[in-house]
Design an enzyme around this catalytic site. Structure first.
Site, PDB file in Angstrom:
ATOM      1  N   TYR A 152       0.834  -1.208   0.000  1.00  0.00           N
ATOM      2  CA  TYR A 152       0.000   0.000   0.000  1.00  0.00           C
ATOM      3  C   TYR A 152       0.865   1.252   0.000  1.00  0.00           C
ATOM      4  CZ  TYR A 152      -3.282   3.589   1.531  1.00  0.00           C
ATOM      5  OH  TYR A 152      -4.025   4.748   1.633  1.00  0.00           O
ATOM      6  N   LYS A 156       0.908   4.150  -2.980  1.00  0.00           N
ATOM      7  CA  LYS A 156       0.567   5.545  -2.717  1.00  0.00           C
ATOM      8  C   LYS A 156       1.789   6.455  -2.802  1.00  0.00           C
ATOM      9  CE  LYS A 156      -3.928   5.730  -2.030  1.00  0.00           C
ATOM     10  NZ  LYS A 156      -4.815   6.572  -2.862  1.00  0.00           N
TER      11      LYS A 156
END
Length: 234
Positions: A152, A156
């Site tokens: 993740y 991002k």
């Protein structure tokens, strides 16, 4: 922040943040192009399309569908002035060395490839029409690696780096590219997942929408490549 006669395209528009962003821009007079994977989800969120609101079922991982959505937006409103890349997703729980291909592919696709496909479609249009504003959604956690969130954070973090690169490439062509870095959003799903937490310390979707709208406004014309933390009290 007046957006009268301006066209704002929002991805992930059926989600909690998408609805808050759409409401904020609509209140300032914007024409809205609202994208999500399922038309019925958009219709549940917004009702029927209207003269200032276009609902488009679009798989952002399909470049042909993204191009078709852009063409439909231009056919209806003539131009796209603002692109808000809100579509994204979250998974955690795997250490880096146990991260599955499915988790990696899911997060890189939904958080990064969707942005890339939208940029490929909309940026050439903005260049032709003299400029525009692009606001991406990163994550506060993406500023460093976090245990059990490696994939993740990587996805991002890519959003932040792409934002910076695009800003450097496009600032001389009157296109502002920036991103926001929220912490936990106050949504029904997050309240259900964390019943013992205090949502008053989280970021409301309405507050984040106001920050996104600022970055899309003329008031932020001197801001390029910013990664703006939006943390509330968390």
């Amino acid at each position: 922040m007046n957006f009268k006669h301006r066209t704002v395209m929002v991805t992930g528009a059926a989600g909690n943040l998408g609805q808050a962003v759409a409401a904020a821009f609509s209140a300032q007079g914007a024409q809205l192009v609202l994208l999500d994977r399922q038309l019925d989800a958009l219709q549940r969120a917004y009702g029927a399309a209207g003269p200032d609101r276009l609902l488009l079922a679009t798989d952002l991982l399909d470049a042909a569908q993204v191009a078709a959505a852009q063409a439909a937006a231009i056919a209806r409103f003539g131009r796209i002035d603002v692109l808000c890349n809100l579509a994204g997703g979250f998974r955690m729980g795997e250490a880096v060395h146990t991260t599955s291909d499915s988790t990696w592919d899911f997060l890189l696709d939904i958080n990064t490839r969707t942005l890339l496909n939208m940029a490929r479609s909309v940026v050439p249009h903005m260049l032709t029409h003299g400029g525009g504003k692009i606001v991406n959604v990163g994550a506060f956690a993406a500023q460093k690696g976090v245990a059990q969130m490696g994939a993740y954070c990587a996805s991002k973090s890519s959003v932040i780096r792409l934002t910076e690169a695009m800003a450097s490439e496009l600032r001389e062509q009157h296109i502002n590219v920036n991103c926001v870095l929220p912490t936990i959003l106050d949504t029904p799903e997050n309240r259900a997942a964390m019943p013992d937490a205090d949502p008053a310390r989280w970021v409301s979707t309405q507050d984040l929408a106001q920050v996104i709208m600022f970055l899309a406004s003329d008031a932020a014309r001197a801001v390029h490549g910013a990664a703006l933390p939006v943390t509330g009290l968390s």
